[in-house]
Enzyme design. Structure first.
Site, mmCIF file in Angstrom:
data_model
loop_
_atom_site.group_PDB
_atom_site.id
_atom_site.type_symbol
_atom_site.label_atom_id
_atom_site.label_comp_id
_atom_site.label_asym_id
_atom_site.label_seq_id
_atom_site.Cartn_x
_atom_site.Cartn_y
_atom_site.Cartn_z
ATOM 1 N N HIS A 1 -4.504 83.266 73.803
ATOM 2 C CA HIS A 1 -5.349 84.419 73.454
ATOM 3 C C HIS A 1 -6.563 84.468 74.363
ATOM 4 O O HIS A 1 -7.099 83.433 74.761
ATOM 5 C CB HIS A 1 -5.775 84.346 71.983
ATOM 6 C CG HIS A 1 -6.707 83.203 71.672
ATOM 7 N ND1 HIS A 1 -8.077 83.371 71.546
ATOM 8 C CD2 HIS A 1 -6.482 81.877 71.504
ATOM 9 C CE1 HIS A 1 -8.639 82.185 71.293
ATOM 10 N NE2 HIS A 1 -7.698 81.267 71.266
ATOM 11 N N CYS B 1 -10.399 82.359 74.526
ATOM 12 C CA CYS B 1 -10.056 81.039 73.977
ATOM 13 C C CYS B 1 -11.134 80.038 74.401
ATOM 14 O O CYS B 1 -11.339 79.802 75.593
ATOM 15 C CB CYS B 1 -8.688 80.595 74.494
ATOM 16 S SG CYS B 1 -8.156 78.997 73.832
ATOM 17 N N ARG C 1 -9.402 83.079 64.517
ATOM 18 C CA ARG C 1 -9.220 84.526 64.656
ATOM 19 C C ARG C 1 -7.787 84.903 65.022
ATOM 20 O O ARG C 1 -7.436 86.078 65.024
ATOM 21 C CB ARG C 1 -10.172 85.063 65.740
ATOM 22 C CG ARG C 1 -11.633 84.799 65.434
ATOM 23 C CD ARG C 1 -12.478 84.999 66.676
ATOM 24 N NE ARG C 1 -12.151 84.018 67.716
ATOM 25 C CZ ARG C 1 -12.697 84.014 68.937
ATOM 26 N NH1 ARG C 1 -13.573 84.937 69.261
ATOM 27 N NH2 ARG C 1 -12.376 83.095 69.818
ATOM 28 N N ASP D 1 -7.458 78.577 66.847
ATOM 29 C CA ASP D 1 -8.563 79.536 66.677
ATOM 30 C C ASP D 1 -8.404 80.322 65.375
ATOM 31 O O ASP D 1 -7.342 80.912 65.126
ATOM 32 C CB ASP D 1 -8.581 80.493 67.883
ATOM 33 C CG ASP D 1 -9.872 81.282 67.964
ATOM 34 O OD1 ASP D 1 -10.193 81.988 66.981
ATOM 35 O OD2 ASP D 1 -10.557 81.191 69.000
ATOM 36 N N CYS E 1 -2.772 78.882 69.337
ATOM 37 C CA CYS E 1 -4.070 78.203 69.276
ATOM 38 C C CYS E 1 -4.548 78.095 67.822
ATOM 39 O O CYS E 1 -4.232 78.933 66.987
ATOM 40 C CB CYS E 1 -5.095 78.975 70.103
ATOM 41 S SG CYS E 1 -6.696 78.129 70.215
HETATM 42 CO CO CO Z 1 -8.022 79.284 71.610
#
Ligand code: CO
Length: 208
Positions: A97, A100, A45, A43, A41
């Site tokens: 994750h 998400c 993080r 993302d 992803c």
């Molecule tokens: Co995500």
């Protein structure tokens, strides 16, 4: 975020690398020989290299919203093609994750504009596993399970490609489904039984 700081960080990083190995960048520029393709992803993080503890050159990385592998997505398909046929990776990882926001958005009734067709792929995952998800009463648990099932279905999408089917047959390329738990930092192997899944999907999706 101070953008100028990034360039200071970069200079510091160069000095650290050269201090350990004076030929570091000279060697890095020669070629890449990663054994793993990581699809994860976008993302901020979930930093692929950092969570796996790998160095530059070790993993070929593709990231998008909610680690999707739609078969009409030229970018994901090109990455898989290049990684499998040119770089000859032996492992493909789809890493989702928990927490998400892409998966969360697909669980809600909201018009997300250009994201609608993208998130619809996750709604399709929900539909395929509707019975199991409907049996989970706790919303948090349902959300986590959808993250896992989405990883599983994206792995299945990886296995639907002809390049992967060929490599699976020729050199037993392995597909892995993982989830990163942001809350604990732990990387979890979902231990998906792909031989079993392949058996059930190949009747329909066999290309080679
Ligand atoms: Co995500």
């Amino acid at each position: 975020m101070n953008i100028a700081q990034i360039f200071t960080n970069n200079q510091q990083w160069i000095e650290e690398k050269l201090h350990i190995d004076a030929a570091y960048f000279k060697n890095l520029s020669k070629s890449q020989n990663p054994d793993i393709l990581y699809i994860g992803c976008s993302d901020s993080r979930v930093s692929a290299e950092e969570l796996m503890g790998v160095r530059p050159g070790e993993v070929f990385v593709h990231r998008n919203i909610a680690n999707m592998v739609p078969n009409t997505d030229l970018s994901a398909m090109s990455v898989i093609n290049y990684a499998v046929t040119n770089l000859k990776v032996n492992h493909i990882v789809v890493c989702g994750h928990y927490y998400c926001t892409g998966v969360k958005a697909a669980m809600q009734s909201a018009d997300m504009g250009i994201l609608n067709p993208w998130l619809r792929n996750i709604r399709d995952v929900y539909r395929i596993h509707k019975d199991e998800l409907a049996s989970i009463n706790d919303e948090e648990e349902k959300y986590k399970r959808l993250v896992e099932l989405n990883v599983q279905e994206q792995c299945v999408n990886v296995l639907k490609t002809s390049d992967v089917q060929k490599a699976y047959k020729d050199r037993h390329l392995t597909v892995h489904g993982w989830v990163f738990d942001i809350h604990s930092g732990k990387l979890i192997d979902l231990k998906i039984d792909f031989d079993k899944i392949l058996e059930s999907i190949m009747e329909i999706y066999r290309i080679i």
